[in-house]
Design a protein around this motif. Sequence first.
Motif, PDB file in Angstrom:
ATOM      1  N   GLN A 179      12.255   8.968  -0.573  1.00  0.00           N
ATOM      2  CA  GLN A 179      11.981   9.652   0.549  1.00  0.00           C
ATOM      3  C   GLN A 179      13.370  10.362   1.257  1.00  0.00           C
ATOM      4  O   GLN A 179      13.110  11.518   1.803  1.00  0.00           O
ATOM      5  CB  GLN A 179      11.499   8.674   1.450  1.00  0.00           C
ATOM      6  N   ARG A 192       1.470   8.432  -0.260  1.00  0.00           N
ATOM      7  CA  ARG A 192       2.267   9.671  -0.780  1.00  0.00           C
ATOM      8  C   ARG A 192       3.084   9.210  -1.908  1.00  0.00           C
ATOM      9  O   ARG A 192       3.044   9.806  -3.013  1.00  0.00           O
ATOM     10  CB  ARG A 192       3.264   9.686   0.185  1.00  0.00           C
ATOM     11  N   THR A 193       3.664   7.738  -1.956  1.00  0.00           N
ATOM     12  CA  THR A 193       4.530   7.481  -3.053  1.00  0.00           C
ATOM     13  C   THR A 193       3.563   7.448  -4.344  1.00  0.00           C
ATOM     14  O   THR A 193       3.748   7.771  -5.453  1.00  0.00           O
ATOM     15  CB  THR A 193       5.188   6.257  -2.806  1.00  0.00           C
ATOM     16  N   HIS A 203      14.859   3.510   0.650  1.00  0.00           N
ATOM     17  CA  HIS A 203      13.481   4.221   0.182  1.00  0.00           C
ATOM     18  C   HIS A 203      14.278   5.779  -0.075  1.00  0.00           C
ATOM     19  O   HIS A 203      14.225   6.674   0.420  1.00  0.00           O
ATOM     20  CB  HIS A 203      12.763   4.822   1.416  1.00  0.00           C
ATOM     21  N   GLU A 219      10.482   2.317  -2.687  1.00  0.00           N
ATOM     22  CA  GLU A 219      10.870   1.584  -1.374  1.00  0.00           C
ATOM     23  C   GLU A 219      10.840   0.072  -1.344  1.00  0.00           C
ATOM     24  O   GLU A 219       9.998  -0.585  -1.709  1.00  0.00           O
ATOM     25  CB  GLU A 219       9.623   1.997  -0.372  1.00  0.00           C
ATOM     26  N   PRO A 227       0.743  -1.265   0.215  1.00  0.00           N
ATOM     27  CA  PRO A 227      -0.076   0.021   0.060  1.00  0.00           C
ATOM     28  C   PRO A 227       0.850   1.218  -0.135  1.00  0.00           C
ATOM     29  O   PRO A 227       2.156   1.212   0.427  1.00  0.00           O
ATOM     30  CB  PRO A 227      -0.776  -0.228   1.372  1.00  0.00           C
TER      31      PRO A 227
HETATM   32  N1   CP Z   1       6.296   7.986   3.027  1.00  0.00           N
HETATM   33  C1   CP Z   1       5.919   7.037   2.126  1.00  0.00           C
HETATM   34  O1   CP Z   1       6.594   6.553   1.382  1.00  0.00           O
HETATM   35  O2   CP Z   1       4.450   7.093   2.262  1.00  0.00           O
HETATM   36  P1   CP Z   1       3.306   6.101   1.508  1.00  0.00           P
HETATM   37  O3   CP Z   1       3.846   4.736   2.301  1.00  0.00           O
HETATM   38  O4   CP Z   1       1.975   6.526   1.879  1.00  0.00           O
HETATM   39  O5   CP Z   1       3.802   5.889   0.033  1.00  0.00           O
END
Ligand code: CP
Length: 336
Positions: A152, A51-52, A149, A144, A48
């Motif tokens: 990030q 943001r990414t 990652h 990630e 899931p």
């Molecule tokens: N920080 C980050 O990667 O958020 P998500 O897991 O929502 O993509």
Amino acid sequence: MLRDFLTTADWTREELEELIESALRFKRGENRVKPLEGRSVALVFFNPSLRTRASMQVGVFELGGNAVVLEPGGTSWTLEHREGAVMDSDKTEHVAEFVRVLGRYCVGIGVRTFAALKNWEEERTDPILNAFAKYADVPVINLESAMQHPCQALADMMTIREKLGVWRKRVLLTWAWHPKPLPMAVPNSFALSAAQMGHDVTIAHPEGYELDDELMKEIRAQAEQAGGSLSLTNNVNEAFDGAEVVYAKSWGSKNFYGAQEKDLEERAQYRHDWIVDEEKMKRTNGAIFMHCLPVRRNVIVTDGVIDSASSVVIDEAENRLHIQKAIMARVLSSSS
Ligand code: CP
């Protein structure tokens, strides 16, 4: 030449600085190039994401391209990555075909594939990410993986630069209690990139929650090369003394991959001591508070800290968009 973006360790400090400068130009609206016009980028999510996924889709669109979002086992076939696998179980397609087919449609492939926290020796080598990179004949961007990652981390370095300037800073990466063991990709990449940028990095965690030994050697070498420093502590309160950046993140112990119930038992003793709260922030040198999100409020960090003026978590999330546009413009512009 085909260039992947798998870890910041593959990129020099000068190249990372150029990416941050490019991202700042995107953010200021000074860079309106459309290097992906008429082209598509595959975004493959085994796990899931808010943001990414959203920032990559928006970023591809803003660069003029089209995002093809795939979820193996959901909206595309289940995927095998092991060499020589006899695929008579639950996996339908091999990464070898999956990425080469995508390469005929798309100019790049982004992939998110978390650690399963089952087998440390295997997962520390990032096998699924590396299978993508091995077979792809277009650039692969790590969204990630089990161990890194980098998007990030670069957004985090950009945020530190925006908030505190280009100077060497005292940066604390602090472990936090969480109701379940989490992968190490974010702390690994944050500590690595902060060392590459020449900051004075402190990593605080309870005994038994050390990061990977080889990675720690790399972080130490990068810190020395960049003129910064690295220190480690198990003292959660002293760790905050004089910090200018506080970055909170929970992670599971490498000693308990495949035995998560032991991790849960072990970490229970740290539940209350390792939260980032107002008392700890008072020990800092006016530090900004950072977290990659999603974050569990009043578990990792108190409402009082995350809602304070020193919290920059929403800016970090915004910067994911700008830095990923800079990365895509750099690595996907020249691919056919
Ligand atoms: N920080 C980050 O990667 O958020 P998500 O897991 O929502 O993509």
